[in-house]
Design a protein around this motif. Structure first.
Motif, short mmCIF file in Angstrom:
data_model
loop_
_atom_site.label_atom_id
_atom_site.label_comp_id
_atom_site.label_asym_id
_atom_site.label_seq_id
_atom_site.Cartn_x
_atom_site.Cartn_y
_atom_site.Cartn_z
N LYS A 301 0.68 -0.99 -0.01
CA LYS A 301 0.23 -0.06 0.09
C LYS A 301 0.82 1.12 0.10
O LYS A 301 0.47 2.26 -0.61
N ALA A 302 2.07 1.27 0.77
CA ALA A 302 2.96 2.41 0.90
C ALA A 302 3.49 2.64 -0.62
O ALA A 302 3.92 3.69 -1.09
N LYS A 308 1.57 6.55 -7.04
CA LYS A 308 0.62 7.54 -7.29
C LYS A 308 0.98 8.90 -7.45
O LYS A 308 1.00 9.67 -8.13
N ALA A 309 1.69 9.18 -6.23
CA ALA A 309 2.15 10.72 -5.79
C ALA A 309 3.14 10.71 -6.83
O ALA A 309 3.31 11.91 -7.45
N ASN A 310 4.05 9.93 -7.25
CA ASN A 310 5.15 10.08 -8.31
C ASN A 310 4.52 10.24 -9.64
O ASN A 310 5.41 11.07 -10.52
N ALA A 311 3.65 9.55 -9.90
CA ALA A 311 2.96 9.81 -11.32
C ALA A 311 2.40 11.28 -11.36
O ALA A 311 2.57 11.85 -12.34
N ALA A 312 1.86 11.83 -10.24
CA ALA A 312 1.30 13.09 -10.50
C ALA A 312 2.50 14.19 -10.54
O ALA A 312 2.13 14.94 -11.14
N MET A 633 12.29 4.16 6.49
CA MET A 633 11.15 5.22 6.21
C MET A 633 10.13 5.01 7.35
O MET A 633 9.73 6.09 7.87
N ALA A 634 9.97 3.79 7.83
CA ALA A 634 9.01 3.64 8.95
C ALA A 634 9.58 4.27 10.09
O ALA A 634 8.99 4.83 11.15
N ALA A 635 10.97 4.49 10.38
CA ALA A 635 11.63 5.01 11.69
C ALA A 635 11.73 6.53 11.44
O ALA A 635 12.34 7.46 12.05
N ALA A 706 11.65 10.33 1.42
CA ALA A 706 11.29 10.91 2.61
C ALA A 706 10.06 10.41 3.35
O ALA A 706 9.03 10.24 2.30
N PRO A 707 9.94 10.12 4.54
CA PRO A 707 8.43 9.81 4.94
C PRO A 707 7.35 10.64 4.60
O PRO A 707 7.64 11.77 4.68
N GLY A 708 6.29 9.87 4.06
CA GLY A 708 5.23 10.95 3.69
C GLY A 708 5.20 11.47 2.58
O GLY A 708 4.40 12.31 1.90
N ARG A 709 6.33 11.50 1.58
CA ARG A 709 6.71 12.18 0.37
C ARG A 709 6.80 10.97 -0.83
O ARG A 709 7.26 9.92 -0.62
N ALA A 710 6.24 11.37 -2.14
CA ALA A 710 6.92 10.75 -3.05
C ALA A 710 8.41 10.72 -3.49
O ALA A 710 8.98 11.79 -3.03
#
Length: 733
Positions: A301-302, A308-312, A633-635, A706-710
């Motif tokens: 899912k991550a 998806k974000a990278n595609a945008a 990334m989870a950390a 980066a966590p939370g970013r594409a």
């Protein structure tokens, strides 16, 4: 703590790292004799707060893998996994082990087994494990036990006997009429959001107690569900039932599920435990998009969110509109043009342009050669691209430059460049080596030579991705075949453009110096870039096959040089030395070289933990894996990944310049960026999948996570300023 993985100069039965101590043990109470069974075990002692994983690791992680190297007649079974415990990590949960762990494996001794006479019995193991705390470190080790005799081996009897009760016992499905004796059922609720589990035949002493249920079947249940809150249980006489939530990121629809049931809380279950397989009643809805192999649904899912974000952010890598295709073709054209600056391509181009100064060639011949060279380059790009697309469609995980992942191809190119270098240096002429009819044909058809030069140029340029080519290649593998071939053709046109333009523009030839002795000097000087390319290819082969492969190829190239030199002699000496060289070459090619060119086993992974916060120490590079990336990334740590390969010249240039720059390393350390390298020198499906997820199909690729970013992609030739600008966009830590 360095976190360095096990690197064994010589195999041993013990491997120590900063996180674990692993030891290979044996327990043979009846000895090693035909018809008997004995046990091998890998004991792992974890440092405090570190853990490894169960056969179902949960939301992240990887199970420990054991690959045995045993003599004929010995057959190892599967791991008898001990009872795990649940290890919560934020909103996720894993299943694994802390403290001391013994993974036992029964070994059956066949009826035809014979203990070696006068020699020890060697038992080998290649083990891989992922050890985690807040960060995760892939490690591996090679182990060897040498048993002097077949006599009973009992020193570890207490340890093996204490571990045996920790392995779950099978609870079979048994019914008497309509009455259950042992076993159970798993029923989906109408909305498929919960599994109702009912188990019969559990110990009488368990009735009324709180039990734990560990799913052996992965990618189905919500692993982080809290016992007694998110999932509930109750006893109805002798029947234990539980309501277990299904994961929102479910990645499988199994017709049956395996469970391990034990008494006590999930954080500290107690042996004995029972292994039960229950058929699933009810209809599964369509699962979430399947994750790549060994990636949990939560991780999938991550990855999907990142994609998806990278595609945008990068519409040109996913759009198949006319504008997207036009931009891809333009990028391929410019990238192909820049390929002419590669050190192994430039001599080919320079020698061809040098032909314009020959007085006996006309403008018509120049133009014919230019067209032939262009056709050779374009067709070669299209054929190579078509081959890659065809193999990918057949299920192969390949990318641009895949041919250089094969040691025989690397060796063949090294042989070709050696011959070209010797020819340019004047050691021999191709006309001397060819039969008279072929030599005459070659001289009469210089256009054919020009076309073959184009094929040669593509062969040596294809391993690298020039600037502007990365996004175009990434788009090409997702386009319809005819559109993808247009992109590959555009690369060929770009690469052939300088020579084609020179052949059609008479001013180029007039600008060159007049013919003279300098032409022979220039030709001989061009031999040295060819020999430099051979050195590079030998280094690449050494990375793939080890020192034996590189030294074997070097000996072969020396023999080839001896042969072509001898063929240039005259009289009886020519035939004697040529025959001797040819015999040596045939012997090496048939007996020694095939063994030397076998791909060596992957070296044990080395890894280092990131610099401690606030220390200011320079970060160190560690090997990439999807699990390690997601753990960092989870950390909450940013990660910079260098997708590279030994056969990629651009990759090696960037590694020695921008990525080694003191200012860049200081910025990485100041922002606590974890540095990872994904080495694609050998074929690696996991790296290919990661490149595809980024919209790329070749190296180099530089990605900042980066966590939370594409992921942010840098150019193929990143400057110091470009890297520093990318790092400035990271959130403050």
């Amino acid at each position: 703590m360095s976190g360095t993985a096990a690197l064994l100069g010589s195999a041993s039965h013990v491997v120590k790292t900063d996180q674990v101590r692993a030891e290979l043990l044996v327990h043979a109470p009846q000895g090693i004799r035909a018809g008997q069974t004995f046990w091998l075990g890998l004991q792992i002692e974890h440092q405090p707060h570190w853990h490894t994983y169960w056969q179902n690791p949960g939301d992240s992680g990887l199970p420990t893998r054991l690959q045995w190297q045993l003599p004929a007649g010995l057959q190892a079974s599967d791991i008898a996994w001990p009872l795990p415990k649940k290890i919560p990590i934020g909103t996720l949960a894993n299943y694994g082990y802390e403290g001391r762990l013994l993974l036992t494996v029964p070994v059956t001794v066949g009826a035809d087994f014979r203990f070696p006479d006068g020699a020890p019995l060697a038992l080998g193991l290649q083990a891989e494990w992922l050890v985690c705390r807040q960060e995760c470190i892939p490690q591996e080790g090679r182990f060897t036990l040498n048993l002097a005799s077949a006599a009973p081996q009992k020193p570890q009897a207490a340890l093996f006997e204490a571990t045996q009760p920790l392995s779950p016992q099978a609870l079979p499905q048994r019914q008497q009429g309509d009455t259950w004796i042992t076993g159970g059922q798993a029923t989906l609720t109408a909305d498929a959001r919960q599994i109702s589990l009912r188990v019969h035949g559990l110990p009488v002493g368990w009735r009324g107690q709180t039990l734990s249920a560990f799913p052996v079947t992965p990618n189905v249940v919500h692993n982080a569900a809290v016992q007694g809150k998110d999932w509930t249980q109750n006893w109805q006489g002798a029947v234990w039932s539980a309501q277990i939530p299904v994961s929102e990121e479910r990645g499988d629809s199994p017709p049956s599920m395996r469970w391990v049931i034990a008494a006590g809380p999930e954080s500290a279950p107690k042996a004995p435990a029972f292994d039960i397989e229950t058929p699933v009643q009810g209809a599964w809805p369509a699962p979430t998009q399947a994750a790549p192999a060994e990636i949990s649904p939560a991780l999938a899912k991550a990855l999907a969110d990142n994609a998806k974000a990278n595609a945008a952010q990068q519409p040109t890598t996913t759009s198949t509109t006319a504008l997207g295709l036009a931009l891809a073709i333009l990028g391929a054209l410019v990238g192909g043009l820049l390929l002419n600056l590669m050190p192994c391509v430039f001599p080919v181009l320079a020698i061809k342009v040098l032909g314009f100064t020959q007085a006996d060639t006309t403008q018509t011949q120049h133009r014919a050669a230019g067209m032939a060279y262009t056709v050779g380059v374009v067709l070669s790009f299209m054929l190579l691209g078509g081959l890659m697309l065809g193999l990918r469609a057949a299920g192969e995980q390949l990318g641009w430059g895949f041919q250089l992942q094969s040691p025989p191809v690397v060796a063949g190119l090294a042989l070709l460049f050696t011959l070209l270098g010797l020819n340019l240096a004047g050691v021999f002429e191709f006309g001397q080596m060819l039969p008279g009819s072929l030599a005459t044909l070659q001289s009469r058809h210089p256009t054919v030579n020009a076309g073959l030069s184009g094929v040669l140029a593509v062969a040596v340029a294809s391993p690298c991705t020039a600037p502007f080519m990365g996004a175009s290649l990434g788009l090409a593998i997702a386009l319809p075949v005819w559109q993808a071939l247009l992109v590959f053709a555009a690369m060929g046109v770009g690469m052939a453009l300088p020579y084609w333009a020179a052949s059609w523009w008479p001013g180029i030839a007039r600008a060159l110096p007049r013919p003279g002795a300098w032409m022979e000097t220039f030709r001989q000087a061009m031999a040295f870039p060819m020999f430099a390319t051979v050195i590079w290819l030998l280094w690449v082969l050494g990375q793939q096959t080890g020192i034996d492969g590189a030294s074997g190829l070097l000996a072969l190239l020396l023999t080839v040089a001896w042969l072509v030199w001898a063929l240039g002699l005259s009289g009886r000496t020519r035939w004697v030395l040529s025959a001797l060289a040819l015999a040596t070459l045939l012997w090496m090619g048939s007996s020694w070289l095939p063994l030397a060119l076998r791909e060596a086993p992957a070296q044990p992974l080395t890894s280092a933990s990131p610099s401690a916060p606030g220390t200011g120490a320079s970060p160190t590079w560690q090997p990439w894996s999807e699990a390690a990336l997601q753990a960092q990334m989870a950390a909450g740590r940013p990660v910079f990944v260098d997708f590279t390969a030994a056969w990629c010249v651009t990759c090696q240039y960037n590694k020695k310049t921008t990525l080694a720059d003191a200012r860049v390393l200081a910025d990485f350390a100041a922002r606590q960026v974890v540095l990872m390298r994904a080495d694609w020198t050998r074929r690696d499906p996991a790296i290919t999948q990661a490149l595809t997820a980024l919209g790329r199909s070749g190296v180099p690729v530089y990605a900042l996570y980066a966590p939370g970013r594409a992921p942010m992609l840098l150019s193929e030739l990143p400057s110091v300023a470009e890297v520093q600008t990318a790092l400035q966009g990271l959130p403050a830590r």
